[in-house]
Write a protein that holds these residues in place. Sequence first.
Motif, PDB file in Angstrom:
ATOM      1  N   ALA A 152     -44.842  10.115  72.955  1.00 35.74           N
ATOM      2  CA  ALA A 152     -45.948  11.068  72.868  1.00 35.74           C
ATOM      3  C   ALA A 152     -46.298  11.567  74.257  1.00 35.74           C
ATOM      4  N   GLU A 160     -49.698  15.721  71.932  1.00 36.64           N
ATOM      5  CA  GLU A 160     -50.796  15.393  71.015  1.00 36.64           C
ATOM      6  C   GLU A 160     -52.079  15.264  71.816  1.00 36.64           C
ATOM      7  N   LEU A 168     -51.413   8.906  67.825  1.00 38.08           N
ATOM      8  CA  LEU A 168     -50.311   8.509  68.716  1.00 38.08           C
ATOM      9  C   LEU A 168     -49.419   7.409  68.138  1.00 38.08           C
ATOM     10  N   ALA A 217     -45.369   8.120  67.738  1.00 39.05           N
ATOM     11  CA  ALA A 217     -44.519   7.704  68.855  1.00 39.05           C
ATOM     12  C   ALA A 217     -44.544   6.205  69.083  1.00 39.05           C
ATOM     13  N   ALA A 251     -46.252   6.298  75.095  1.00 37.45           N
ATOM     14  CA  ALA A 251     -46.928   7.549  75.437  1.00 37.45           C
ATOM     15  C   ALA A 251     -46.949   7.790  76.939  1.00 37.45           C
TER      16      ALA A 251
END
Length: 242
Positions: free
Chosen positions: A36, A198, A204, A208, A211
Motif C-alpha cells: 500500500a 490509499e 490497508l 496490502a 505499507a
Amino acid sequence: VDAPALLHAEQLNVRYGRQIAVRAVDLQLARGESVALAGANGAGKTSLLTALAGVVPPGAALSGRVTLDGRAHDLAGRRRAPDPAIALVPERGKVFGLLTVEENLRVARGAGLAGARLTSDDVYGWFPRLRERRRTLAGNLSGGEQQMLGIGMGLMRAPRVLLLDEPTLGLAVPVIEEVCERLAALRDALGLTLLVAESDSQWLPRLAQRALIIDRGALVHRVGRLDAAQLDAIHDILLGIG
Ligand code: ATP
C-alpha cells in the motif's frame, strides 16, 4: 540474501513548475507482493504512481531511475515511453463513458504493438458482472462496476506490476470488500505485483501486506506489519497529527 526486487525505483522526483510533488523516493517491490502507498490527499500518491508508470502529465519534470526485472529506465528530463509491464489503474477507473464495456476493454488492449495481451473473455472470467454488462455504456455502470472495468482495462496488456490509484474511493463498504478480494485473487493467480494508493487507513490490511507512508512527497515510514497499533499510528499520520 534477499531475492532481487522486481521493481526498483531510485531517487524519483516529480515537479510541476516550482511545486515538488515527489521527493527522492526509493522503493522496491518484490514479485507477487501487495504494497500500500498510504498518504493524505495531496501527499503525492498519484504523482508517484504516474512517475512509475511513465505517464506524468506534460509539463511535469521527472528524474530518477526505475528498474524492472533488471531493465533500467532513466527518467531524467523527459517523459518515459510507458512500459506495458507496468500498468496504472487511475482514480475511479477513468473509463470511457460513451463506449461500451467491451469497447473499453478493446481500447485498453491496443493493437499493432508487440507484447502479450489478455482477451475480454479473460477479464469477464475475473469479473462476471462485466460480462453481463458488456454492451452497456461504461458511463451507465455503477461506481463499483467502473472500478472493476478500470482494473480489467489495466490487465489487458498483461502487466507484471499493477499500480492502483485509490481503488476504494467513493465505493460502498461491501463493494470495497469485493475489490480487495478480487485484487488479492488476481495477484495470487497471475503472480502480479500490486502497489495500491490509499488514503483511508482502515482498508490497508485488506489491500496490502505492508505499507509505505508518503507525506509531502517523501516516503516517511515503511510499515512491515499492518497490525492494530501500526494502523492507529498510520491513521494519525494521514490526518496530519502523527
Ligand atoms: P489526491 O489523493 O488528492 O489525488 P495525491 O496524494 O494523489 O492526492 P498528487 O495528486 O500527486 O497527490 O498531488 C501532489 C501535489 O502536487 C499536490 O500539491 C497537488 O496540488 C500537486 N499537483 C498534482 N498534479 C499537478 C499538476 N498537474 N500540476 C500542478 N500541480 C499538481
